[in-house]
Design an enzyme around this catalytic site. Sequence first.
Site, short mmCIF file in Angstrom:
data_model
loop_
_atom_site.label_atom_id
_atom_site.label_comp_id
_atom_site.label_asym_id
_atom_site.label_seq_id
_atom_site.Cartn_x
_atom_site.Cartn_y
_atom_site.Cartn_z
CG ASP A 163 -48.26 -27.41 90.79
OD1 ASP A 163 -47.40 -27.33 91.66
OD2 ASP A 163 -48.16 -26.86 89.69
CG ASP A 166 -43.66 -26.55 93.05
OD1 ASP A 166 -44.88 -26.79 93.15
OD2 ASP A 166 -43.05 -26.59 91.98
#
Length: 498
Positions: free
Chosen positions: A75, A275
């Site tokens: 992430d 992201d």
Amino acid sequence: MKNIANLATSSLLASVASAQVVQWDIQRRENPKPRLSKRADNSVEEIITNERMRGGYFASCTVGTPAQELTLQLDTGSSDIWVPASEASICEDSSQGGGCTFGSYDYEKSSTLDVLNNDFQIAYVDGSGSRGDYISETFGIGNIKLQNVTMGLGLDTDIAYGLVGVGYALNEASVSQTRQIYDNLPVVMRNEGHIKSTAYSLWLNDLDASKGNILFGGIDTEKYTGNLIRVNIDQDQRVQNYTSFQVRLTSLEAHSSSGEDALSSSNFPIPVVLDSGTTFSYLPQDIVEQIWTEVGAEYTIVSNDGSGVPLLPCDFGNSGNYFSFGFGGNGGPVIKVGMDELVIPVQGKFTSGQYAGKDACQFGIQNMSSDPFLLGDTFLRSAYVVYDLENNEIAMAPTDFNSTKSNIVAFPSQGAEIPSSTPAPSQGATNSGPNNDPDYSAGRGFQSGGGGSGSSGGSSGDDDSAASLPPALDLTQFIVMGASMGLMLFGGGMFLLF
């Protein structure tokens, strides 16, 4: 996932090491056992999986002494490593295929565990979360072992796998809890000498790709085409510092065989966070209405609370049409995202309307009410992205899908510029996008002008479907739905699961 306290999002990848770079390779999971191979540059390559049904990219790592193997989600939108404890109830429940099938951590079996405090707590907007202790442990990536890495231990969690966050330290969950900052994974890699500068490059490859990677401390010039162009990362004005990888989207164009449309938004230049932990992309309502009209997507209610998703026939992914995303004004990086990267299978059919009988797919760009807007995996697969946490810059270039060559260039020193990159020449100028006409209408449309197997039966600029689009999601409604959302769809009258 989206961190409520820090307005962050989630997902992560993993592993190769040399004297100056650490690389984690991505591969769609065919075999649950990771494969390691020795590379000519004395680094080690570890396979990372594209979990399409869970959403996100996952990496095999080790925690503790002796090493315990876990698979964690990579992430760029969060900053903490956290692992589920083997004693957590979700890991102990193996009924109906449950349990922590990606592995869990048994702290009683490790000789290097050090419990720091019991302040670990992270929550996500979909209602899920994890809490427990902050611990210091040995963390393994490929053939390197990092000592005394701070991470969260999920003793009470409803998420069946852990995450590896590689964002800014100011986005760590501990900042909102105790206002304390610690050295997270990229910083520890630099401090222990495995990389020279706190930076990494991300190559997710295409939706069906067998392999991609994240490379810490360097770039791979064979994984992109054209030139790497740098843009500045936005400061978080609340704290006058850097907390997320937010940059400015300054233009968006739709291209089809019938021509091109420059899309408008009152939000230009649009603040977007790059992201990897968000499966789809989320943009302002006004521009999403134009995008959905262009591609012929129909918003479909899928639950009793009135929430829904944009759907379109799966064969529209074969049209050859694409969107061009521009950053940093004139001369900045431009990334083309094809329909084949934006059409996500959901295992269902349209049961009525103009698409009745066609296989239904979910569209990869969705609407949101306020910033930060998000460019997730449906965008990032088409871009080679370099995240430079030292100079607070991001460089982008079009990805070279399925490249089989490699030419790794390491950052020569801490704070060095991104290798082989140039700055966007106009990013300091105000840019409101190429078309700020409030009366914009998608005059051509992807489907109305031909092109590919989806060229008939789609929406055109004369279609009034945009008027019936749903209100944009706000942060209290936001759920990162992932590719697995297709397995949960039900009802809606127009759409029916098999």
